[in-house]
Design a protein around this motif. Structure first.
Motif, short mmCIF file in Angstrom:
data_model
loop_
_atom_site.label_atom_id
_atom_site.label_comp_id
_atom_site.label_asym_id
_atom_site.label_seq_id
_atom_site.Cartn_x
_atom_site.Cartn_y
_atom_site.Cartn_z
N CYS A 179 0.91 -1.56 -0.04
CA CYS A 179 -0.15 0.11 -0.41
C CYS A 179 1.11 1.26 0.32
N ARG A 180 1.35 1.72 -1.44
CA ARG A 180 2.27 2.99 -1.72
C ARG A 180 2.29 4.00 -1.40
N GLU A 181 0.30 4.69 -1.00
CA GLU A 181 0.30 5.55 -0.25
C GLU A 181 0.56 6.12 0.48
N LYS A 182 0.02 4.88 1.78
CA LYS A 182 0.04 4.43 3.17
C LYS A 182 1.76 3.97 3.35
N GLY A 183 2.69 3.39 3.37
CA GLY A 183 3.71 3.10 3.56
C GLY A 183 3.63 2.20 3.83
N TYR A 184 2.81 0.61 3.65
CA TYR A 184 2.45 -0.20 4.49
C TYR A 184 2.66 -1.50 3.26
N SER A 185 3.63 -2.57 3.42
CA SER A 185 2.72 -3.66 3.25
C SER A 185 1.42 -4.30 3.72
N VAL A 186 0.94 -4.75 2.69
CA VAL A 186 -0.96 -5.50 3.73
C VAL A 186 -1.01 -7.16 3.97
N LEU A 187 -1.01 -7.96 4.15
CA LEU A 187 -0.49 -8.59 4.71
C LEU A 187 -1.95 -9.57 4.99
N ASN A 188 -2.60 -10.49 4.08
CA ASN A 188 -3.93 -11.01 4.50
C ASN A 188 -3.97 -12.48 4.47
N VAL A 189 -4.63 -12.89 5.13
CA VAL A 189 -4.46 -14.95 5.35
C VAL A 189 -6.11 -14.41 5.91
N THR A 190 -6.29 -15.89 5.06
CA THR A 190 -7.28 -16.40 4.89
C THR A 190 -7.31 -17.88 5.14
N SER A 191 -7.95 -18.75 6.03
CA SER A 191 -7.54 -19.84 6.60
C SER A 191 -9.33 -20.24 8.19
N PRO A 192 -9.07 -21.42 7.90
CA PRO A 192 -10.34 -22.15 8.44
C PRO A 192 -10.04 -21.20 10.07
N ASP A 193 -11.19 -21.40 10.84
CA ASP A 193 -11.09 -20.51 11.93
C ASP A 193 -11.00 -21.70 13.47
N LYS A 207 -16.37 -15.68 9.27
CA LYS A 207 -17.70 -15.62 9.16
C LYS A 207 -17.67 -17.21 8.97
N GLY A 208 -18.57 -17.73 9.75
CA GLY A 208 -19.15 -19.27 9.61
C GLY A 208 -17.25 -20.04 9.77
N PRO A 209 -17.11 -20.53 9.21
CA PRO A 209 -15.72 -22.03 9.94
C PRO A 209 -14.67 -21.10 8.71
N VAL A 210 -14.57 -19.80 8.69
CA VAL A 210 -13.68 -18.94 7.81
C VAL A 210 -13.20 -18.25 8.62
N ALA A 211 -11.58 -17.87 8.66
CA ALA A 211 -11.33 -16.63 9.10
C ALA A 211 -10.74 -15.80 8.49
N PHE A 212 -10.41 -14.54 8.65
CA PHE A 212 -9.76 -13.75 7.96
C PHE A 212 -9.22 -12.44 8.63
N GLN A 213 -7.98 -12.53 8.36
CA GLN A 213 -6.97 -11.69 9.07
C GLN A 213 -6.29 -10.59 8.08
N GLU A 214 -6.18 -9.08 8.60
CA GLU A 214 -5.24 -8.11 7.77
C GLU A 214 -4.22 -7.31 8.49
N TYR A 215 -3.58 -7.23 8.11
CA TYR A 215 -2.53 -6.45 8.73
C TYR A 215 -1.40 -5.79 7.82
N TYR A 216 -1.30 -4.40 7.97
CA TYR A 216 -0.65 -3.19 7.11
C TYR A 216 0.41 -3.54 8.23
N ILE A 217 1.53 -3.98 7.84
CA ILE A 217 3.12 -3.96 8.52
C ILE A 217 4.01 -3.20 7.70
N ARG A 218 5.20 -3.50 8.30
CA ARG A 218 6.79 -2.85 8.29
C ARG A 218 7.42 -3.65 8.85
N GLN A 219 8.92 -4.20 7.63
CA GLN A 219 9.78 -4.65 8.80
C GLN A 219 10.44 -4.15 9.98
N LYS A 220 10.60 -4.08 10.98
CA LYS A 220 11.64 -3.45 12.05
C LYS A 220 12.32 -2.01 11.29
#
Length: 472
Positions: free
Chosen positions: A265-279, A306-319
């Motif tokens: 996400c260049r305008e915000k200066g983050y990398s966006v990590l999305n994880v979709t998995s069984p909850d 939502k139901g049996p599925v989990a959604f995780q979204e992280y806006y991250i940078r390296q340390k």
């Protein structure tokens, strides 16, 4: 082109000063929602604080169904939607006080809560004052735990607590041992005794060793500030590179796959990590634990299911302040997150074993498993008062489901050695503490995956306004 943000660093003296001026604030809100309790945390930021908060709630056996995180501007604000293991709101005053005190202590003293385990009985397990800690990583094979526990029993070492994980053909275990009742001579940490135990275990580990395997055996004494046991297991398996192969788990004819994407996400200066998995239980802990150990800083995040599925979204940078600009970096973090999510998944049948605590018990129980063609996929063992308790997820030697006749034979043989076996059908994905067992009729019951990005920023604004109302 990188945005060039500076590294994440706060001078320790400045951090201490900020803590004294603005100590952590924890608000427990039971009024906003009918089906969950809100735990709101407001405090000065530091690397690893999100993991500390999640670890506290997880170790108190609380289920986190949603979370919104904001930590820009050196300040940390988080809202957790939590329930107990049965899906009820948190109303017990002692537990509420414990939540507040534990979160404040983890921030103020930078200490971690004692290791949790499967169920309240296991969390209260006994670990002696003087004990030897065994850490091992090796290629998984049927009967491995039986071989290790048999060597320890032969050397008159009593297992007081143990946790074993397997993933992608690899196995990692942390075992606490003490002198058994018949050995009152030397200390368990006598150098000669340590050398003897390590030598025998290395022999067992290397018995079927091939050139491509990466066995590791390490014996240590109990040290202050040791990592949380489950976090340490993640570290051991990541160091053992269990993430190098992709594995899809199946349970009850359903396929469970974890999907990870990384974008900038260049305008915000983050990398966006999305994880979709069984909850499943402890999913947030496993993800945040890995991000922290990989030296990534989470600035914003939204987690829901939502139901049996989990959604995780992280806006991250390296340390060091940089985003993930290369495809190699993105692939590396994706593989590590997939492994972290899937390590705790167990396809096997859960067998809970209870018995009078005695020397050689683990060796006897695992020998029964081995002789009846069962392989341990995951295990946790501990002592509760005078009783030894253990949870074992077992399959046959080919990784398939265990038939009922085999289970009945195992139950009878364990009864002969003084134990009782309780069977829980299904894998850890079907645990009674599975978050999806509750219906979440809140605003996130709408399509979650496509709206997380928008939801994140709207929640950040709401968080800021809510926390301002808490300020005197």
């Amino acid at each position: 082109m990188d945005m060039g943000y500076g590294p994440y660093y706060v001078h320790p003296e400045l951090e201490s000063l900020v803590d004294r001026i603005h100590p952590p604030r924890v608000c427990i809100d039971n009024d906003t929602y009918e089906d969950c309790t809100l735990v709101k945390v407001d405090c000065a930021n530091r690397h690893g604080i999100l993991l500390d908060m999640v670890q506290v709630l997880t170790d108190l056996d609380l289920v986190i169904s949603k979370s919104y995180i904001c930590s820009d501007g050196r300040w940390f604000m988080d809202v957790f939607h939590v329930t107990d293991q049965l899906g009820n709101k948190i109303t017990d005053k002692d537990l509420i006080h414990n939540i507040q005190q534990s979160i404040c202590a983890s921030r103020r003293e930078k200490t971690q809560v004692k290791t949790s385990s499967i169920g309240k009985e296991m969390r209260q397990r006994h670990v002696p004052m003087e004990h030897m800690t065994l850490e091992m990583t090796i290629t998984d094979r049927p009967g491995l735990l039986s071989e290790i526990s048999a060597v320890l029993a032969e050397l008159r070492c009593h297992v007081s607590a143990a946790v074993v994980w397997t993933h992608n053909t690899r196995a990692a275990c942390i075992i606490h041992v003490e002198n058994d009742d018949s050995n009152h001579g030397s200390s368990i940490m006598d150098p000669q005794r340590v050398d003897e135990v390590q030598s025998k275990l290395v022999t067992v580990v290397n018995a079927r060793h091939t050139n491509h395997e990466r066995p590791s055996v390490k014996l240590t004494s109990q040290a202050t500030g040791q990592p949380h046991t489950e976090r340490r297991l993640h570290q051991l398996m990541m160091a053992d590179k269990d993430y190098q192969e992709k594995c899809i788990y199946s349970s009850r004819d359903k396929s469970y796959e974890t999907i990870v994407t990384v974008e900038n996400c260049r305008e915000k200066g983050y990398s966006v990590l999305n994880v979709t998995s069984p909850d499943r239980p402890k999913l947030l802990f496993d993800t945040v634990c890995t991000l922290t150990d990989l030296q990534y800083v989470v600035f914003h995040a939204a987690v829901s299911s939502k139901g049996p599925v989990a959604f995780q979204e992280y806006y991250i940078r390296q340390k060091d302040g940089h985003t993930l600009n290369s495809e190699i970096q993105r692939q590396a973090i994706s593989r590590c997150i997939v492994a972290a999510v899937e390590r705790r998944v167990s396809n096997g049948l859960r067998l809970d074993v209870k018995s009078r605590n005695r020397s050689g018990l683990l060796s006897d129980v695992t020998r029964v498993f081995r002789e009846n063609g069962l392989s341990v996929a995951r295990a946790e063992i501990g002592i509760h008062g005078e009783k030894a308790v253990g949870s074992f997820y077992v399959t046959d030697v080919g990784g398939r489901d265990v038939n009922l006749q085999m289970v009945e034979t195992v139950k009878k043989e364990i009864e002969k050695i003084g134990g009782m076996v309780f069977v829980t059908n299904g894998s850890s994905l079907d645990s009674s503490s599975h978050r999806s067992s509750r219906s979440n009729n809140t605003e996130e019951e709408q399509p979650a995956r496509s709206s997380l990005g928008t939801l994140l920023w709207s929640q950040i604004e709401r968080l800021s306004s809510k926390f301002q109302t808490l300020t005197p």
